[in-house]
Design an enzyme around this catalytic site. Structure first.
Site, PDB file in Angstrom:
ATOM      1  CB  THR A 231     -13.454  -5.628  38.400  1.00 40.93           C
ATOM      2  OG1 THR A 231     -13.772  -5.932  39.762  1.00 40.93           O
ATOM      3  CG2 THR A 231     -12.002  -5.939  38.135  1.00 40.93           C
ATOM      4  CB  SER A 232     -17.434  -2.024  40.516  1.00 42.56           C
ATOM      5  OG  SER A 232     -16.901  -0.723  40.616  1.00 42.56           O
ATOM      6  NE  ARG A 233     -21.886  -1.622  35.357  1.00 41.73           N
ATOM      7  CZ  ARG A 233     -21.619  -2.904  35.133  1.00 41.73           C
ATOM      8  NH1 ARG A 233     -20.368  -3.337  35.177  1.00 41.73           N
ATOM      9  NH2 ARG A 233     -22.579  -3.773  34.842  1.00 41.73           N
ATOM     10  CD  GLU A 262     -16.737   0.037  30.149  1.00 41.30           C
ATOM     11  OE1 GLU A 262     -17.371  -0.881  29.591  1.00 41.30           O
ATOM     12  OE2 GLU A 262     -16.450   0.037  31.345  1.00 41.30           O
ATOM     13  CG  HIS A 281     -16.898  -4.120  31.016  1.00 41.54           C
ATOM     14  ND1 HIS A 281     -17.707  -3.030  31.216  1.00 41.54           N
ATOM     15  CD2 HIS A 281     -17.395  -5.099  31.834  1.00 41.54           C
ATOM     16  CE1 HIS A 281     -18.647  -3.326  32.092  1.00 41.54           C
ATOM     17  NE2 HIS A 281     -18.469  -4.584  32.485  1.00 41.54           N
ATOM     18  N   GLY A 283     -14.777  -8.688  33.016  1.00 36.70           N
ATOM     19  CA  GLY A 283     -15.002  -9.279  34.333  1.00 36.70           C
ATOM     20  C   GLY A 283     -15.998 -10.436  34.347  1.00 36.70           C
TER      21      GLY A 283
END
Ligand code: NAD
Length: 323
Positions: A231-233, A262, A281, A283
Site C-alpha cells: 500500500t506504499s508506492r 496508475e 490506490h 489507502g
C-alpha cells in the site's frame, strides 16, 4: 496581525475546516471551480490550500509574488515542485498523519482478505457454488509479520499484528532502536525479513533505494506461500517479477493498492491471476482521513499566520529524503 490574507482553496475541504478558516478575521477565502489552477488565478494569492489534483510547478509560481504558504491536505507531495517553492521562498506543509489509520486498516483488510481467500469465496457464492475445500484459510496467530518501513503506517500495522498474536519483525535502516523497542518489533535485515516472514507489507517512501526493492532476486528468498501486501508506492515492487512469483506459487497471495503505473493498464498480466486482490490506490480514502486532513490543513494555515508556527514542512527532514 496582517489583515485579509487571500486564501485560495482548490479542492475538496470539510465543512468544519472551512468554518474554522472563516471564523478567523484575517482570511479572504476564495474557491476555484476546478482543482487545476492557472497563473491568473494564483496572482495576488497569499496562501494555497490544495490536494493532489492541483499540480504546482515552476511556471505556475513564476508570477505568484504574494504567495507565502502552500498547504496540501495530503500525505503525498509528488504534485508540488518543492525546489521551485524553495526558490521563491514559499513555505510548504502537508498532513502526513491524517491517513495513517486508514492506510494501516486497508493494509490489514488486504492481509485478512488474502488469509481467508475472501475474493474467491465471495465469487463462489455469487456464482452459485459451495465448495469449502477450495477455500482453506490460514490463522495468523503465532506467525511472523514482516514490516518493511517502520514509519507512521508501518508502526500502526505492527501494532495490529501484535493484537493478532503475531511476532513482528521489521526492516528500516533509518529508524532508531527506540522505535523498534516501542513497537515491540525485532530489527532484522531485509534478507532475513524476506526469509522469515509469513506476511510481508511495504510502507516505505519511493526513493532511489526503495525503487524496485522487491524483484526476482529478492523473491527467491521469500517463504513459499507468503502473503504480500503493498500500500506504499507501486514502483517499490517490480510487477513483472511479482507476477512470475505469483504464477509459480512462490507468493501465495497478494494485495495491491498501488502500481508501477496508475491506473493499472487493462493489459497488465497481474489481472490474469486469481491470487491477487486489487484496490485503486484508496489507502488514504476514508471519511475520517478526509476530515482529519482538512482540519489539520486549516489549523496549519491559521497557526502560520497567527504566530509563524510550522509543522510537517516540506521537503521532509528525513535521512532517506533525496536518495
Ligand atoms: P513515513 O515517512 O512515516 O515512514 C516511512 C518509513 O520508511 C520511515 O520510517 C523510513 O525510515 C523508512 N524507509 C525509508 N527508506 C527505507 C528503505 N530504503 N528501507 C526500509 N525503510 C525505509 O511514511 P508513512 O506515512 O508511514 O507512509 C509510508 C508509505 O505509504 C509512503 O510511501 C506513502 O506515500 C504511502 N502511502 C500510501 C497511501 C495510499 O493511498 N496507498 C496512503 C498514505 C501513505
Amino acid at each position: 496581525m496582517t489583515k485579509a490574507k487571500r486564501l485560495l482553496i482548490t479542492d475538496r475541504l470539510s465543512q468544519a475546516a472551512f468554518l474554522l478558516l472563516q471564523e478567523q478575521d484575517f482570511f479572504q477565502i476564495e474557491k476555484t471551480p476546478a482543482p487545476e489552477i492557472t497563473v491568473e488565478q494564483i496572482k495576488g494569492v497569499n496562501v494555497l490550500l490544495i490536494r493532489s489534483r492541483t499540480p504546482i510547478d515552476e511556471k505556475l509560481l513564476s508570477d505568484a509574488r504574494q504567495l507565502q504558504l502552500i498547504v496540501t491536505a495530503t500525505s503525498g507531495f509528488d504534485h508540488i515542485d518543492l525546489k521551485a517553492c524553495e526558490k521563491w521562498g514559499i513555505t510548504v506543509m502537508n498532513t502526513p498523519s491524517a491517513n495513517v489509520n486508514t492506510a494501516a486498516q486497508l493494509t490489514w483488510s488486504l492481509v485478512l482478505a488474502c488469509a481467508h481467500h475472501l475474493v474467491k469465496a465471495h465469487a463462489q457464492v455469487k456464482a452459485g457454488f459451495w465448495n469449502r475445500d477450495l477455500l482453506i484459510g490460514q490463522e495468523l496467530e503465532g506467525k511472523v509479520y514482516g514490516v518493511v518501513g517502520l514509519g507512521r503506517i508501518g508502526s500502526r500495522v505492527a501494532e495490529i499484528a501484535e493484537a493478532f498474536g503475531m511476532q513482528v519483525i521489521a526492516y528500516d535502516p533509518y529508524a532508531d532502536d527506540e522505535r523498534f523497542r516501542s513497537r515491540q518489533a525485532e530489527r532484522v535485515s531485509y534478507e532475513e525479513l524476506l526469509k522469515r516472514a509469513d506476511v510481508i507489507s511495504f510502507h516505505v517512501p519511493l526513493t532511489k533505494e526503495t525503487s524496485g526493492m522487491l524483484s526476482s532476486s529478492q523473491l527467491e528468498y521469500i517463504q513459499r506461500g507468503v502473503i504480500l501486501v503493498n500500500t506504499s508506492r507501486g514502483a517499490v515492487i517490480v510487477e513483472q517479477d511479482l507476477c512470475q512469483a505469483l504464477e509459480k506459487g512462490w507468493v501465495g497471495s497478494c494485495g495491491l493498492d498501488v502500481f508501477e503505473k496508475e491506473p493499472l493498464s487493462r493489459s497488465s498480466s497481474l489481472l490474469r491471476l486469481q491470487n491477487v486482490l486489487f484496490t485503486p490506490h484508496v489507502g488514504a480514502n476514508s471519511l475520517e482521513a478526509f476530515h482529519k486532513a482538512s482540519e489539520q490543513a486549516a489549523s496549519k494555515i491559521i497557526s502560520f499566520f497567527r504566530d509563524g508556527t510550522t509543522s510537517d514542512t516540506l521537503p521532509p527532514k528525513a535521512a532517506w529524503y533525496g536518495l
